[in-house]
Enzyme design. Structure first.
Site, mmCIF file in Angstrom:
data_model
loop_
_atom_site.group_PDB
_atom_site.id
_atom_site.type_symbol
_atom_site.label_atom_id
_atom_site.label_comp_id
_atom_site.label_asym_id
_atom_site.label_seq_id
_atom_site.Cartn_x
_atom_site.Cartn_y
_atom_site.Cartn_z
ATOM 1 N N TYR A 53 0.845 -1.190 0.000
ATOM 2 C CA TYR A 53 0.000 0.000 0.000
ATOM 3 C C TYR A 53 0.885 1.246 0.000
ATOM 4 O O TYR A 53 1.751 1.409 0.866
ATOM 5 C CB TYR A 53 -0.916 0.032 1.223
ATOM 6 C CG TYR A 53 -1.990 -1.045 1.244
ATOM 7 C CD1 TYR A 53 -2.257 -1.832 0.129
ATOM 8 C CD2 TYR A 53 -2.747 -1.275 2.390
ATOM 9 C CE1 TYR A 53 -3.230 -2.807 0.156
ATOM 10 C CE2 TYR A 53 -3.733 -2.255 2.425
ATOM 11 C CZ TYR A 53 -3.964 -3.018 1.304
ATOM 12 O OH TYR A 53 -4.932 -3.988 1.339
ATOM 13 N N LEU A 209 -18.456 -2.937 0.346
ATOM 14 C CA LEU A 209 -19.484 -2.157 -0.344
ATOM 15 C C LEU A 209 -19.274 -2.167 -1.849
ATOM 16 O O LEU A 209 -19.782 -1.315 -2.565
ATOM 17 C CB LEU A 209 -19.500 -0.719 0.195
ATOM 18 C CG LEU A 209 -19.747 -0.600 1.700
ATOM 19 C CD1 LEU A 209 -19.678 0.844 2.142
ATOM 20 C CD2 LEU A 209 -21.089 -1.223 2.086
ATOM 21 N N GLY A 211 -16.702 -1.499 -3.813
ATOM 22 C CA GLY A 211 -16.097 -0.302 -4.383
ATOM 23 C C GLY A 211 -16.965 0.940 -4.288
ATOM 24 O O GLY A 211 -16.780 1.893 -5.052
ATOM 25 N N GLY A 212 -17.901 0.952 -3.357
ATOM 26 C CA GLY A 212 -18.768 2.115 -3.173
ATOM 27 C C GLY A 212 -20.132 2.000 -3.837
ATOM 28 O O GLY A 212 -21.001 2.833 -3.612
#
Length: 326
Positions: A53, A209, A211-212
């Site tokens: 990351y 979710l 990816g929104g």
């Protein structure tokens, strides 16, 4: 805060997992530190990160937060990952003993800690035998550098392979599997979740979710608020299931709840799920996610959600092989 055991282990973790992938990219270091402080204020003790990351910057942000003291490290169950490339040389990726050793040492330096609570394989390595992987992991555990091991993005048969290889060494093996799992992506129910339950692994859903898409994307579009679901993989999923998403948002409105919290509450209600990973960019987003812990979905609502987002397989609601056999 609610707590549960991580799989069959004795480790107690919060039922919401703080994901850090946005730290350093979509959230500044100051905001990231503030979010982690708020997480501890509310009892969230399970933090998930990865060595890739921010090309290592995210682990460094956590490390500088731990270095502030105040019991931050002691109160945190810290999870990070190994597998993905960290350089361009042949042994800069995968799960060879060499890469595992190097990657662990580098993560410890960035995180400014002397041990990792949960070290997760970010992906299956088809080129490295399990004997080598478990040997390397056992050395790390003997050295006190890692306490528990987990997998991520494994198929059900990969979990079985890993556990049987660990069993032959009289080793604890995996205690968790981190898998994509949400209302719009339920493939894990076919074999991953049954395998995890059989072998005593806690399941940690990432992208809870989708990816929104399940966070109220249609409402956000009407309000002119940008959402991640507007691009790439998530955009395709949204386009394919726009009708279901519209009905989902209406159902959530009828419940008087935010769609994001209903999506998290649904995961919390699934057998074998330890806790979904939330990835807030702001304190406000983190605070909003806590509501999911207070939502109890009744049988009628769960049935409606199954209608909108059916279980996978032609026979639905059945684990493999019944889902696609008889």
């Amino acid at each position: 805060m609610e707590y549960t055991r991580l799989g069959r282990s004795g480790l107690s973790v919060s039922r919401l997992v703080l994901g850090t992938m946005n730290f350093g990219s979509r959230a500044s270091e100051a905001d990231s530190h503030a979010i982690m402080d708020r997480a501890h204020e509310h009892g969230v003790n399970f933090f998930d990160t990865a060595n890739v990351y921010g090309e290592g910057a995210t682990e460094q942000i956590l490390g500088r937060w731990f270095a502030q003291g105040g019991g931050r490290r002691d109160r945190t169950v810290l999870a990070t990952k190994v597998y993905r490339p960290v350089g361009e040389w042949p042994n800069d990726s995968g799960l060879s003993a060499l890469h595992i050793r190097r990657a662990c040492e580098e993560s410890l330096k960035r995180l400014q800690t002397d041990y990792i609570d949960l070290y997760q394989m970010h992906h299956i390595d088809r080129n490295t035998p399990w004997e080598e992987i478990w040997e390397a992991f056992s050395v790390l555990r003997q050295q006190g550098k890692v306490l528990y091991f987990g997998s991520s993005n494994f198929a059900g048969w990969h979990i079985a392979q890993a556990q049987e290889a660990a069993r032959s060494r009289h080793f604890l093996g995996l205690v968790s599997e981190q898998s994509i799992y949400n209302l719009m992506s339920r493939w894990a129910e076919l074999e991953v979740l049954p395998a995890a339950r059989h072998y005593g692994l806690g399941v940690i859903p990432w992208s809870p979710l989708h990816g929104g898409v399940l966070s109220g994307v249609l409402r956000k579009q009407r309000e002119g608020v940008a959402a991640r679901s507007g691009a790439g993989l998530w955009a395709a999923a949204f386009a394919e299931q726009r009708g279901s998403v519209e009905a989902y948002e209406k159902l959530c409105a009828d419940l008087g709840e935010d769609p994001a919290n209903v999506g998290l509450a649904w995961l919390l209600a699934q057998d074998g799920v330890t806790g979904p990973i939330i990835g807030p960019r702001t304190i406000e987003q983190f605070d909003g996610s806590l509501r999911a812990l207070e939502i109890t979905l009744d049988d009628g609502t769960l049935a409606k959600l199954d209608e909108l987002f059916p279980p996978p397989g032609p026979n639905g609601a059945n684990p493999a092989p019944e889902a696609y056999a008889w």
